[in-house]
Design an enzyme around this catalytic site. Structure first.
Site, PDB file in Angstrom:
ATOM      1  N   ASP A   1      39.979  40.372  17.200  1.00 30.06           N
ATOM      2  CA  ASP A   1      39.367  41.332  16.429  1.00 30.06           C
ATOM      3  C   ASP A   1      39.069  42.663  17.189  1.00 30.06           C
ATOM      4  O   ASP A   1      38.128  43.548  17.008  1.00 30.06           O
ATOM      5  CB  ASP A   1      37.918  40.808  15.902  1.00 30.06           C
ATOM      6  CG  ASP A   1      37.077  40.112  16.937  1.00 30.06           C
ATOM      7  OD1 ASP A   1      37.515  40.384  18.099  1.00 30.06           O
ATOM      8  OD2 ASP A   1      36.005  39.688  16.587  1.00 30.06           O
TER       9      ASP A   1
ATOM     10  N   GLN B   1      40.782  24.874  15.985  1.00 30.38           N
ATOM     11  CA  GLN B   1      39.340  24.855  16.648  1.00 30.38           C
ATOM     12  C   GLN B   1      38.340  24.758  15.343  1.00 30.38           C
ATOM     13  O   GLN B   1      37.936  25.638  14.551  1.00 30.38           O
ATOM     14  CB  GLN B   1      38.741  26.037  17.517  1.00 30.38           C
ATOM     15  CG  GLN B   1      37.499  25.681  18.039  1.00 30.38           C
ATOM     16  CD  GLN B   1      36.655  26.944  18.383  1.00 30.38           C
ATOM     17  OE1 GLN B   1      37.019  27.895  18.049  1.00 30.38           O
ATOM     18  NE2 GLN B   1      35.674  26.891  19.228  1.00 30.38           N
TER      19      GLN B   1
ATOM     20  N   ASN C   1      68.386  54.525 -18.542  1.00 34.46           N
ATOM     21  CA  ASN C   1      68.867  53.734 -17.614  1.00 34.46           C
ATOM     22  C   ASN C   1      68.623  52.233 -18.101  1.00 34.46           C
ATOM     23  O   ASN C   1      69.432  51.426 -17.269  1.00 34.46           O
ATOM     24  CB  ASN C   1      68.580  53.814 -16.209  1.00 34.46           C
ATOM     25  CG  ASN C   1      67.209  53.936 -15.668  1.00 34.46           C
ATOM     26  OD1 ASN C   1      66.284  54.022 -16.851  1.00 34.46           O
ATOM     27  ND2 ASN C   1      66.850  53.307 -14.969  1.00 34.46           N
TER      28      ASN C   1
ATOM     29  N   GLU D   1      24.712  35.401  29.138  1.00 38.32           N
ATOM     30  CA  GLU D   1      24.699  35.643  27.687  1.00 38.32           C
ATOM     31  C   GLU D   1      23.202  36.285  27.292  1.00 38.32           C
ATOM     32  O   GLU D   1      22.182  36.001  27.583  1.00 38.32           O
ATOM     33  CB  GLU D   1      24.884  34.305  26.672  1.00 38.32           C
ATOM     34  CG  GLU D   1      26.276  34.209  26.911  1.00 38.32           C
ATOM     35  CD  GLU D   1      27.145  35.089  26.706  1.00 38.32           C
ATOM     36  OE1 GLU D   1      27.393  35.817  25.548  1.00 38.32           O
ATOM     37  OE2 GLU D   1      28.218  35.352  27.424  1.00 38.32           O
TER      38      GLU D   1
ATOM     39  N   ARG E   1      61.122  57.561  -5.483  1.00 38.22           N
ATOM     40  CA  ARG E   1      61.313  56.222  -5.228  1.00 38.22           C
ATOM     41  C   ARG E   1      62.204  55.568  -4.710  1.00 38.22           C
ATOM     42  O   ARG E   1      63.175  56.120  -3.964  1.00 38.22           O
ATOM     43  CB  ARG E   1      61.041  55.476  -6.766  1.00 38.22           C
ATOM     44  CG  ARG E   1      59.541  56.031  -7.317  1.00 38.22           C
ATOM     45  CD  ARG E   1      59.629  55.717  -8.893  1.00 38.22           C
ATOM     46  NE  ARG E   1      59.806  54.161  -8.880  1.00 38.22           N
ATOM     47  CZ  ARG E   1      60.192  53.591 -10.241  1.00 38.22           C
ATOM     48  NH1 ARG E   1      60.644  54.551 -11.130  1.00 38.22           N
ATOM     49  NH2 ARG E   1      60.391  52.502 -10.157  1.00 38.22           N
TER      50      ARG E   1
ATOM     51  N   ARG F   1      30.027  39.204   8.853  1.00 33.26           N
ATOM     52  CA  ARG F   1      29.601  40.336   8.443  1.00 33.26           C
ATOM     53  C   ARG F   1      30.600  41.272   7.673  1.00 33.26           C
ATOM     54  O   ARG F   1      30.306  42.386   7.211  1.00 33.26           O
ATOM     55  CB  ARG F   1      28.918  41.062   9.753  1.00 33.26           C
ATOM     56  CG  ARG F   1      27.600  40.576  10.171  1.00 33.26           C
ATOM     57  CD  ARG F   1      27.013  41.595  11.042  1.00 33.26           C
ATOM     58  NE  ARG F   1      27.578  41.433  12.491  1.00 33.26           N
ATOM     59  CZ  ARG F   1      27.659  42.522  13.210  1.00 33.26           C
ATOM     60  NH1 ARG F   1      27.232  43.767  12.897  1.00 33.26           N
ATOM     61  NH2 ARG F   1      27.907  42.275  14.355  1.00 33.26           N
TER      62      ARG F   1
HETATM   63  C1  UD1 Z   1      31.137  36.905  23.804  1.00 32.58           C
HETATM   64  C2  UD1 Z   1      30.889  36.660  25.460  1.00 32.58           C
HETATM   65  C3  UD1 Z   1      29.910  37.869  25.915  1.00 32.58           C
HETATM   66  C4  UD1 Z   1      30.828  39.077  25.670  1.00 32.58           C
HETATM   67  C5  UD1 Z   1      31.266  39.247  24.246  1.00 32.58           C
HETATM   68  C6  UD1 Z   1      32.001  40.742  24.019  1.00 32.58           C
HETATM   69  C7  UD1 Z   1      30.778  34.152  25.564  1.00 32.58           C
HETATM   70  C8  UD1 Z   1      30.149  32.998  25.458  1.00 32.58           C
HETATM   71  N1  UD1 Z   1      30.271  35.564  25.236  1.00 32.58           N
HETATM   72  O1  UD1 Z   1      30.282  37.070  23.029  1.00 32.58           O
HETATM   73  O2  UD1 Z   1      29.673  37.537  27.219  1.00 32.58           O
HETATM   74  O3  UD1 Z   1      30.083  40.027  26.087  1.00 32.58           O
HETATM   75  O4  UD1 Z   1      32.073  38.188  23.783  1.00 32.58           O
HETATM   76  O5  UD1 Z   1      32.447  41.036  22.718  1.00 32.58           O
HETATM   77  O6  UD1 Z   1      31.995  34.145  25.437  1.00 32.58           O
HETATM   78  N2  UD1 Z   1      35.365  32.529  18.877  1.00 32.58           N
HETATM   79  C9  UD1 Z   1      36.080  31.548  18.460  1.00 32.58           C
HETATM   80  N3  UD1 Z   1      35.522  30.338  18.487  1.00 32.58           N
HETATM   81  C10 UD1 Z   1      34.261  30.033  18.860  1.00 32.58           C
HETATM   82  C11 UD1 Z   1      33.356  31.357  18.858  1.00 32.58           C
HETATM   83  C12 UD1 Z   1      34.067  32.598  19.115  1.00 32.58           C
HETATM   84  O7  UD1 Z   1      37.410  31.811  18.336  1.00 32.58           O
HETATM   85  O8  UD1 Z   1      33.743  29.203  18.802  1.00 32.58           O
HETATM   86  C13 UD1 Z   1      36.105  34.086  18.759  1.00 32.58           C
HETATM   87  C14 UD1 Z   1      35.428  34.759  17.838  1.00 32.58           C
HETATM   88  O9  UD1 Z   1      36.334  34.770  16.399  1.00 32.58           O
HETATM   89  C15 UD1 Z   1      35.747  36.181  18.612  1.00 32.58           C
HETATM   90  C16 UD1 Z   1      35.747  35.981  20.051  1.00 32.58           C
HETATM   91  O10 UD1 Z   1      35.844  34.492  20.048  1.00 32.58           O
HETATM   92  O11 UD1 Z   1      36.817  36.837  18.130  1.00 32.58           O
HETATM   93  C17 UD1 Z   1      34.237  36.215  20.626  1.00 32.58           C
HETATM   94  O12 UD1 Z   1      33.312  35.685  19.775  1.00 32.58           O
HETATM   95  P1  UD1 Z   1      31.919  36.284  19.487  1.00 32.58           P
HETATM   96  O13 UD1 Z   1      31.086  35.586  18.868  1.00 32.58           O
HETATM   97  O14 UD1 Z   1      32.274  37.736  18.864  1.00 32.58           O
HETATM   98  O15 UD1 Z   1      31.447  36.831  20.967  1.00 32.58           O
HETATM   99  P2  UD1 Z   1      29.962  36.367  21.646  1.00 32.58           P
HETATM  100  O16 UD1 Z   1      30.099  34.708  21.757  1.00 32.58           O
HETATM  101  O17 UD1 Z   1      29.089  36.840  20.936  1.00 32.58           O
END
Ligand code: UD1
Ligand code: CA
Length: 472
Positions: free
Chosen positions: A111, A82, A400, A164, A347, A17
Site C-alpha cells: 500500500d 498469512q 451495419n 512502536e 471507438r 479504513r
Molecule cells: C509498521 C511498523 C512501524 C512503521 C510503519 C510505517 C511494525 C511493527 N511497525 O507499522 O514501525 O513506522 O509500519 O508505516 O512493523 N501487514 C501484514 N500482516 C500483518 C500486519 C501488517 O501483511 O499481520 C501489512 C499491512 O497490510 C501493511 C504493512 O504490513 O501493508 C504495514 O502494516 P501497518 O499495520 O500499516 O503498519 P504498522 O504495524 O502500524
C-alpha cells in the site's frame, strides 16, 4: 557478483479504513493497482523474485498479480499466506520458506505506491549484502509510527532499536525520526532474528521491527538511510490518502512531461492513467485524461476536456475540446494533420488517414478512412471502408447491424454522401458516385452515378388546411 534481491511485499492487511470490498492493495492509483506500482519498482531493481504476503482477499490479490502487465508482469512472483494476521514479523515468518539464504530481503508494503527505485538502490547499497538497513524519515508529526531510537543525538549516532508508538515512552515519542516500513536485510540473518520474535508488547503482535534490537544485541551493524521525500514512503489507508497520493503522482507525471517540452494548460488539471508518450511541441489544454497507451506525435494539440485512451495520434493532428477516444484492445489511429472534434467519438478500430476531418457528434467504430475523407456533422460510420476525399453528409449512418450479424460498407474514393442517408450494409458505393440526401441505399451503386432512393417529391396544388371545428 551482486547479492540477489528477493522483494517481500506485505499485502495481508485488511485496510478497514478504505471501507471497501476491494482489497486495499488493489485500489487504483494512476489507473493501476497500488500493488502494481510496488511490483514495477521491484522489477526496476532487477529483483530475483517478489514474494507477496496475502491474507485478506488473498484469492483476489493473487489473481490480480497474474493479470499484471508491463515490468511487473515479467517479475517472478510467489505468494505466501498469512492467516490470521498477527503482525509484520509474523507476516515475514510466512514468507521465509520462499527466501534463499544467499539473498538480501527487501521489505516493501503493497500500500506504499510511490517509492522510487533509486531510493531503494541507495538503501540496498547501505545494506551491502551484510547489514540491516532501514529507510527512515524525519516527520513533524510522528504519531503512530515506529520511532528510530539511537545511542545518542544526531543522525550519525548508532541505531539501537525501533520502538512502536504504542510501546514508546514519553521521551521516545518525542523522537521525530520514524521507520518507514521499508528495510533491506541479509536473509540468513533475518531467519535467525525472526525465530526470536515474541508478541509481548502493547498490541500483542509479532513486530518485524524487533529484529533491530536483536541485530544490536548480536553486535551486527544497523544503518539508517534517511530520506526527506515523505510521499515516497506514504501509505494508503483511506480514500482521502489515496486521493492525496493520486495528486502527488499526477503532478510528477505532469512535471516529467513538461521537462520533455510538453506544454500543459495546467499541470494540476491533467490525469495520466497509463503511459503517455509525446513528440516535440505537443500542447495539452486543461482537464484531459489519458488512459492505457497513448502516443501524441510532433505538434499535436489536444483541446480542453478530452478523454483519450489507447490511441496513436500522428504529428500535427488537432483534437478539439470534449472529444472522447477509446481504442480499447483494437486501438485507434489518427493520421497526420487530422482534425477531430469538438464532441467527436472515436471507438475501437477507428483508423483515420492523414487530414481526415471528424466533426461534432460523429461516431466512428472499426472503420478505415483514407486521406482527406470528411464526416463533419452528426454521423455514424461503423464497419466501413472509406476512400480518399469522401465527403460523408450530416446525419448519415451505416446500418451495419442486421440484428444478428455485422456487415461492411465500402465507400470508394471521391464519393459524396448527402445528408440523412442510410447505407444498409453490406453495400458498396462506387467511386466518384453521389448519393442524394435522404436516400436509403440497399444495393451497390455504380461508379460516377447519382443514386437516389427515397419517395418522389409530390405537390398537391391549392391545398386547403383543415379548419377549426365550430365550438359547442
Ligand atoms: C509498521 C511498523 C512501524 C512503521 C510503519 C510505517 C511494525 C511493527 N511497525 O507499522 O514501525 O513506522 O509500519 O508505516 O512493523 N501487514 C501484514 N500482516 C500483518 C500486519 C501488517 O501483511 O499481520 C501489512 C499491512 O497490510 C501493511 C504493512 O504490513 O501493508 C504495514 O502494516 P501497518 O499495520 O500499516 O503498519 P504498522 O504495524 O502500524
Ligand atoms: Ca499494525
Amino acid at each position: 557478483m551482486a547479492t540477489p534481491i528477493d522483494v517481500v511485499i506485505m499485502a495481508a492487511g485488511k485496510g478497514t479504513r478504505m471501507k471497501s470490498k476491494l482489497p486495499k492493495v488493489l485500489h487504483r492509483l494512476g489507473g493501476r493497482a497500488l500493488l502494481a506500482h510496488v511490483m514495477d519498482c521491484a522489477a526496476q531493481l532487477s529483483a530475483r523474485q517478489a514474494v507477496v504476503i496475502c491474507g485478506h482477499g488473498a484469492m483476489e490479490v493473487e489473481a490480480a498479480c497474474g493479470r499484471m502487465a508491463g515490468a511487473a508482469g515479467d517479475l517472478s512472483v510467489k505468494f505466501a499466506r498469512q492467516e490470521p494476521q498477527l503482525g509484520t514479523g509474523h507476516a515475514m515468518q510466512q514468507a521465509l520458506p520462499l527466501l534463499p539464504d544467499d539473498g538480501v530481503t527487501l521489505v516493501l508494503s503493497g500500500d506504499v505506491p510511490l517509492t522510487q527505485a533509486a531510493t531503494l538502490t541507495a538503501l540496498l547499497a547501505q545494506c551491502e549484502g551484510q547489514r540491516l538497513a532501514l529507510l527512515t524519515l524525519n516527520m513533524a508529526d510522528p504519531t503512530g509510527y515506529g520511532r528510530v531510537v539511537r545511542a545518542g543525538p544526531g543522525a550519525s549516532a548508532q541505531v539501537r532499536a525501533i520502538v512502536e508508538h504504542k510501546d514508546a515512552s514519553e521521551a521516545q515519542r518525542a523522537i521525530h525520526e520514524i521507520y518507514s516500513g521499508i528495510m533491506a536485510v541479509p536473509t540468513r540473518l533475518l531467519r535467525g532474528w525472526l525465530s526470536r520474535l515474541d508478541n509481548q508488547n502493547a498490541q500483542n503482535e509479532y513486530y518485524l521491527t524487533d529484529i533491530v534490537k536483536f541485530a544490536v544485541a548480536d553486535g551486527m551493524a544497523v544503518v539508517a538511510h534517511q530520506i526527506t521525500d515523505a510521499a515516497q514512503v506514504a501509505g494508503v489507508n483511506s480514500p482521502v490518502q489515496l486521493a492525496e497520493l493520486e495528486r502527488v503522482y499526477q503532478l510528477r507525471q505532469a512535471t516529467a512531461l513538461m521537462e520533455q517540452g510538453v506544454r500543459l494548460g495546467d499541470p494540476a488539471r491533467l490525469d495520466v492513467r497509463g503511459v503517455l508518450t509525446c513528440g516535440q511541441d505537443v500542447e495539452i489544454d486543461v482537464n484531459c485524461i489519458f488512459e492505457g497507451q497513448v502516443s501524441l506525435g510532433e505538434g499535436v494539440r489536444v483541446g480542453a476536456n478530452c478523454v483519450i485512451a489507447n490511441a496513436a495520434i500522428a504529428a500535427g493532428a488537432v483534437i478539439h475540446p470534449f472529444t472522447h477516444i477509446d481504442g480499447e484492445k483494437l486501438g485507434v489511429q489518427v493520421g497526420e494533420g487530422a482534425l477531430i472534434g469538438p464532441f467527436a467519438r472515436l471507438r475501437p478500430g477507428a483508423q483515420l488517414g492523414a487530414e481526415v476531418h471528424i466533426g461534432n457528434f460523429v461516431e466512428v467504430k472499426n472503420s478505415t478512412l483514407a486521406k482527406g475523407a470528411k464526416a463533419n456533422h452528426l454521423a455514424y460510420l461503423g464497419d466501413a471502408t472509406v476512400g480518399e476525399r469522401v465527403n460523408y453528409g450530416a446525419g448519415s449512418i451505416t446500418a451495419n447491424y442486421d440484428g444478428a450479424n455485422k456487415h461492411r460498407t465500402v465507400i470508394e474514393a471521391d464519393v459524396h454522401i448527402g445528408s440523412n442517408c442510410v447505407l444498409v450494409a453490406p453495400v458498396t458505393i462506387g467511386q466518384g458516385g453521389t448519393v442524394g440526401g435522404g436516400s436509403t441505399i440497399t444495393k451497390d451503386t455504380p461508379a460516377g452515378a447519382l443514386s437516389v432512393a427515397r419517395g418522389k417529391q409530390l405537390s398537391l396544388p391549392n391545398w386547403k388546411r383543415p379548419a377549426k371545428l365550430p365550438r359547442g
